[in-house]
Write a protein that holds these residues in place. Structure first.
Motif, mmCIF file in Angstrom:
data_model
loop_
_atom_site.group_PDB
_atom_site.id
_atom_site.type_symbol
_atom_site.label_atom_id
_atom_site.label_comp_id
_atom_site.label_asym_id
_atom_site.label_seq_id
_atom_site.Cartn_x
_atom_site.Cartn_y
_atom_site.Cartn_z
ATOM 1 N N HIS A 124 -69.433 -16.510 -21.402
ATOM 2 C CA HIS A 124 -70.163 -15.356 -21.916
ATOM 3 C C HIS A 124 -69.410 -14.624 -23.015
ATOM 4 N N HIS A 125 -68.090 -14.546 -22.934
ATOM 5 C CA HIS A 125 -67.330 -13.851 -23.982
ATOM 6 C C HIS A 125 -67.566 -14.524 -25.327
ATOM 7 N N ARG A 130 -70.147 -14.538 -30.627
ATOM 8 C CA ARG A 130 -70.942 -15.215 -31.668
ATOM 9 C C ARG A 130 -72.193 -14.407 -32.010
ATOM 10 N N LYS A 131 -72.857 -13.844 -31.019
ATOM 11 C CA LYS A 131 -74.069 -13.063 -31.290
ATOM 12 C C LYS A 131 -73.740 -11.800 -32.086
ATOM 13 N N LEU A 132 -72.653 -11.129 -31.718
ATOM 14 C CA LEU A 132 -72.264 -9.923 -32.468
ATOM 15 C C LEU A 132 -71.884 -10.260 -33.902
ATOM 16 N N THR A 139 -80.886 -6.094 -38.327
ATOM 17 C CA THR A 139 -80.518 -5.623 -36.989
ATOM 18 C C THR A 139 -79.616 -4.411 -37.087
ATOM 19 N N VAL A 140 -78.629 -4.471 -37.932
ATOM 20 C CA VAL A 140 -77.701 -3.352 -38.094
ATOM 21 C C VAL A 140 -78.439 -2.117 -38.599
ATOM 22 N N ILE A 149 -67.825 -1.788 -33.277
ATOM 23 C CA ILE A 149 -67.928 -2.807 -32.242
ATOM 24 C C ILE A 149 -66.555 -3.441 -32.131
ATOM 25 N N ASP A 150 -65.950 -3.380 -30.960
ATOM 26 C CA ASP A 150 -64.678 -4.028 -30.720
ATOM 27 C C ASP A 150 -64.926 -5.249 -29.850
#
Length: 151
Positions: A124-125, A130-132, A139-140, A149-150
């Motif tokens: 999941h990480h 990858r999605k971020l 989207t932004v 976003i960290d």
């Protein structure tokens, strides 16, 4: 960890998570007003936790099954014991203590912090990262208050 500095998460918000159609958000003024958004975290975690000034809670099937089994009427209806997999995850909130990294974010000025321990952190990480990283300008643009976003 997901932190925000909007309206602090309330007990009413916590209650709303336990019902699929309940929400405390106004229909036209906020994101997430349909009452289903939080359930998306169940794709990555089995123990979502939320912390704010007035809420320190977690959802945990094992603790819920223990709580329900302690009620004799409920236990009898299920043959004496309720297995964890018989309990919907978001059915009963339980108390939780914020770990140090959550407490630091709250002290930094964030009003609500969600802790989502990943079920399969390696898988999941990478997918979340990858999605971020693939967020496009459209989207932004829908997140005008997003400051950082960290990963």
């Amino acid at each position: 960890l997901v932190a925000n500095n909007g309206a602090p998460f309330s007990m009413g918000d916590l209650y709303a998570l336990t019902l699929t159609t309940r929400t405390t958000k106004a229909g036209d003024t906020t994101i997430g007003h349909k009452g289903r958004g939080f359930t998306s975290v169940l794709g990555v975690t089995d123990n979502p936790r939320v912390f704010s000034e007035s809420v320190q809670a977690q959802f945990h099937r094992g603790r819920s099954s223990e709580t329900l089994t302690q009620n004799q009427v409920i236990a009898d209806a299920f043959g004496g014991e309720i297995e964890a997999d018989q309990v919907p995850l978001l059915s009963l909130p339980h108390p939780a203590e914020p770990p140090g990294d959550v407490q630091s974010l709250l002290e930094e000025g964030f009003t609500t912090v969600f802790e989502l321990p990943l079920r399969d952190s390696a898988q999941h990480h990478g997918a979340i990262q990858r999605k971020l990283q693939s967020l496009d300008a459209n989207t932004v643009a829908l997140l005008p208050e997003l400051a950082r976003i960290d990963v």
